[in-house]
Motif scaffolding. Structure first.
Motif, PDB file in Angstrom:
ATOM      1  N   ASP A  57     -27.073 -12.696   5.645  1.00 27.59           N
ATOM      2  CA  ASP A  57     -25.759 -12.045   5.581  1.00 27.59           C
ATOM      3  C   ASP A  57     -24.858 -12.748   4.566  1.00 27.59           C
ATOM      4  O   ASP A  57     -24.141 -12.098   3.789  1.00 27.59           O
ATOM      5  N   GLU A  58     -24.897 -14.075   4.561  1.00 25.45           N
ATOM      6  CA  GLU A  58     -24.080 -14.838   3.623  1.00 25.45           C
ATOM      7  C   GLU A  58     -24.492 -14.552   2.175  1.00 25.45           C
ATOM      8  O   GLU A  58     -23.641 -14.388   1.291  1.00 25.45           O
ATOM      9  N   LEU A  59     -25.808 -14.482   1.931  1.00 33.37           N
ATOM     10  CA  LEU A  59     -26.291 -14.221   0.572  1.00 33.37           C
ATOM     11  C   LEU A  59     -25.977 -12.794   0.132  1.00 33.37           C
ATOM     12  O   LEU A  59     -25.706 -12.544  -1.044  1.00 33.37           O
ATOM     13  N   VAL A  60     -26.002 -11.865   1.070  1.00 33.36           N
ATOM     14  CA  VAL A  60     -25.648 -10.480   0.741  1.00 33.36           C
ATOM     15  C   VAL A  60     -24.189 -10.413   0.275  1.00 33.36           C
ATOM     16  O   VAL A  60     -23.842  -9.661  -0.658  1.00 33.36           O
ATOM     17  N   ARG A  61     -23.336 -11.229   0.890  1.00 32.77           N
ATOM     18  CA  ARG A  61     -21.913 -11.212   0.543  1.00 32.77           C
ATOM     19  C   ARG A  61     -21.597 -11.998  -0.727  1.00 32.77           C
ATOM     20  O   ARG A  61     -20.517 -11.853  -1.294  1.00 32.77           O
ATOM     21  N   SER A  62     -22.549 -12.846  -1.169  1.00 36.40           N
ATOM     22  CA  SER A  62     -22.259 -13.739  -2.300  1.00 36.40           C
ATOM     23  C   SER A  62     -23.274 -13.546  -3.418  1.00 36.40           C
ATOM     24  O   SER A  62     -24.290 -14.242  -3.470  1.00 36.40           O
ATOM     25  N   ASP A  63     -23.002 -12.608  -4.319  1.00 36.07           N
ATOM     26  CA  ASP A  63     -23.869 -12.431  -5.487  1.00 36.07           C
ATOM     27  C   ASP A  63     -23.927 -13.699  -6.323  1.00 36.07           C
ATOM     28  O   ASP A  63     -24.952 -14.008  -6.929  1.00 36.07           O
ATOM     29  N   GLU A  64     -22.814 -14.440  -6.338  1.00 38.40           N
ATOM     30  CA  GLU A  64     -22.754 -15.663  -7.148  1.00 38.40           C
ATOM     31  C   GLU A  64     -23.752 -16.701  -6.642  1.00 38.40           C
ATOM     32  O   GLU A  64     -24.461 -17.339  -7.435  1.00 38.40           O
ATOM     33  N   ARG A  65     -23.842 -16.862  -5.328  1.00 41.06           N
ATOM     34  CA  ARG A  65     -24.793 -17.850  -4.792  1.00 41.06           C
ATOM     35  C   ARG A  65     -26.229 -17.391  -5.029  1.00 41.06           C
ATOM     36  O   ARG A  65     -27.100 -18.191  -5.355  1.00 41.06           O
ATOM     37  N   LEU A  66     -26.491 -16.108  -4.870  1.00 38.52           N
ATOM     38  CA  LEU A  66     -27.820 -15.574  -5.130  1.00 38.52           C
ATOM     39  C   LEU A  66     -28.208 -15.819  -6.587  1.00 38.52           C
ATOM     40  O   LEU A  66     -29.348 -16.202  -6.881  1.00 38.52           O
ATOM     41  N   GLN A  67     -27.269 -15.636  -7.494  1.00 39.78           N
ATOM     42  CA  GLN A  67     -27.526 -15.870  -8.917  1.00 39.78           C
ATOM     43  C   GLN A  67     -27.825 -17.335  -9.193  1.00 39.78           C
ATOM     44  O   GLN A  67     -28.713 -17.665  -9.981  1.00 39.78           O
ATOM     45  N   ARG A  68     -27.084 -18.227  -8.530  1.00 40.68           N
ATOM     46  CA  ARG A  68     -27.327 -19.662  -8.737  1.00 40.68           C
ATOM     47  C   ARG A  68     -28.726 -20.050  -8.284  1.00 40.68           C
ATOM     48  O   ARG A  68     -29.404 -20.845  -8.939  1.00 40.68           O
ATOM     49  N   LEU A  69     -29.163 -19.504  -7.154  1.00 40.90           N
ATOM     50  CA  LEU A  69     -30.526 -19.790  -6.685  1.00 40.90           C
ATOM     51  C   LEU A  69     -31.554 -19.368  -7.724  1.00 40.90           C
ATOM     52  O   LEU A  69     -32.506 -20.099  -8.021  1.00 40.90           O
ATOM     53  N   ALA A  70     -31.382 -18.171  -8.295  1.00 44.71           N
ATOM     54  CA  ALA A  70     -32.322 -17.674  -9.304  1.00 44.71           C
ATOM     55  C   ALA A  70     -32.285 -18.538 -10.559  1.00 44.71           C
ATOM     56  O   ALA A  70     -33.332 -18.895 -11.122  1.00 44.71           O
ATOM     57  N   ASP A  71     -31.087 -18.889 -11.015  1.00 48.21           N
ATOM     58  CA  ASP A  71     -30.946 -19.677 -12.241  1.00 48.21           C
ATOM     59  C   ASP A  71     -31.566 -21.061 -12.085  1.00 48.21           C
ATOM     60  O   ASP A  71     -32.205 -21.585 -13.017  1.00 48.21           O
ATOM     61  N   ASN A  72     -31.377 -21.671 -10.925  1.00 47.78           N
ATOM     62  CA  ASN A  72     -31.956 -22.995 -10.701  1.00 47.78           C
ATOM     63  C   ASN A  72     -33.472 -22.925 -10.556  1.00 47.78           C
ATOM     64  O   ASN A  72     -34.199 -23.789 -11.063  1.00 47.78           O
TER      65      ASN A  72
END
Length: 380
Positions: free
Chosen positions: A342-357
């Motif tokens: 649920d938290e990741l669904v609400r935070s595109d920015e955090r999801l993007q950081r996971l992918a970038d890292n």
């Protein structure tokens, strides 16, 4: 193409034998990464075969279906196998027999030939076994993840993030070449081939499709725990769940039945050959902290990693510390997984950081690097 150079490469051929096991307890990861290496060796003109023990859940038929010879050693319950007694503590029962018996049976499978490389990928084998097998192998290679025992080898691969070259300083001979870290991760060629397109897709993060892959066998049925936990999230009902298991998974039918009951769009696939494509299509993965971690990183796939065994914890901790994944203990799945999603669904920015890292961890070219090193050492 440089035809002369191509012919020169083809004229040098190595004979390689792999000693690795799969079982309901061990899982399939050791054999599968050896198959990845074997297929790249064969692509470059070398010959490979396997020696595996006939545990319940072995992959002998699967190896044969990939056109490799597989010598199956006697099942521990059969008369040819002695009771287990004097081998590596901690993982000793993974072998099923004492190391001396395994060495003699492996020698019998290989003899009277001499092979250029014997590759061992087994937590229950160490320098004693390797010294015994040196009589039929010009070179020995060890694939390890633990750095917890001595090896007598010419080449050692530990593909795990967080491992240091110095971890093996007193574990291997001075002559041994050490390949350490995800730069040498054993990934099939489709992963680097699909990397660019997968990373482009991550530029617009969202969670519409979730890949659930917790090992080919999943003896504790963690897959079902994950599926049930997702019913406690606020994921939209059109969210797709791509659930992958192996044919030997003992709870496969239960998972299939549960998929029919879920309010989400769940499909169950068995023994897939298109995992790279599935990772490309997924927006996030719920998976084990094992060898598939490097596949996910190559394709920039954000991951919620479930620790299924203590030998996965170091990998999980290192990837979590790098900001490449979210770590979750198995006993916390029911209470925490839904909230994390649920938290990741609400935070595109955090999801993007996971992918970038994640994409910085592994480029997918480790298998070819390893083969080049094997050829270099063999010729030296």
């Amino acid at each position: 193409m440089d035809v002369q150079g191509h012919e020169k490469r083809q004229s040098y051929r190595m004979n390689v034998v792999f000693r690795a096991d799969a079982s309901l307890r061990i899982g399939s990861g050791h054999v599968m990464r050896c198959l990845t290496l074997a297929e790249e060796l064969r692509r470059q003109g070398h010959s490979c075969e396997f020696v595996c023990r006939k545990h319940a859940g072995h992959l002998g038929e699967f190896i044969a279906s990939r056109d490799f010879t597989c010598h199956l050693l006697a099942n521990p319950e059969e008369p040819a196998a002695k009771p287990a007694q004097s081998y590596n503590a901690g993982y000793s029962d993974w072998l099923g027999v004492d190391w001396e018996t395994d060495a003699e049976q492996t020698l019998a499978a290989i003899s009277p030939r001499q092979v250029d490389w014997l590759v061992s990928d087994h937590y229950a084998l160490d320098s004693r076994w390797e010294k015994r097998l040196a009589t039929v192998a010009r070179r020995l290679m060890v694939i390890d993840d633990l750095a917890d025992r001595d090896h007598e080898c010419d080449l050692l691969l530990d593909q795990n993030l967080g491992t240091q070259d110095s971890d093996y300083n007193h574990r291997v001979p001075a002559r041994c070449s050490k390949l350490i870290g995800p730069r040498y991760a054993l990934l099939r060629p489709e992963f680097p081939a699909l990397r660019e397109g997968a990373l482009e897709r991550r530029a617009k993060p969202s969670i519409k499709r979730i890949l659930i892959s917790l090992g080919g066998v999943d003896p504790d049925n963690v897959t079902a725990e994950v599926m049930r936990a997702l019913t406690h999230s606020s994921l939209p009902v059109d969210t797709e769940l791509d659930i992958v298991l192996g044919a030997a998974a003992p709870h496969l039918e239960e998972v299939r039945a549960l998929a029919e009951e879920l309010p989400l769009q769940a499909t169950v696939s068995v023994s897939v050959s298109d995992m790279a494509e599935r990772m490309c299509r997924a927006d996030i993965s719920v998976g084990a902290a094992g060898s598939t971690s490097w596949e996910r990183c190559c394709l920039g796939l954000p991951a919620i990693m479930v620790i299924l065994a203590e030998n996965q914890r170091a990998i999980g901790n290192a990837l979590a510390a790098s900001g490449s994944a979210v770590l979750l203990d198995q006993d916390a799945i029911t209470d925490q997984l839904g909230g994390i999603l649920d938290e990741l669904v609400r935070s595109d920015e955090r999801l993007q950081r996971l992918a970038d890292n994640a994409k910085t961890i592994c480029d997918g070219l480790g298998t070819s690097r390893l083969v080049s090193e094997m050829v270099r050492i063999s010729k030296s």
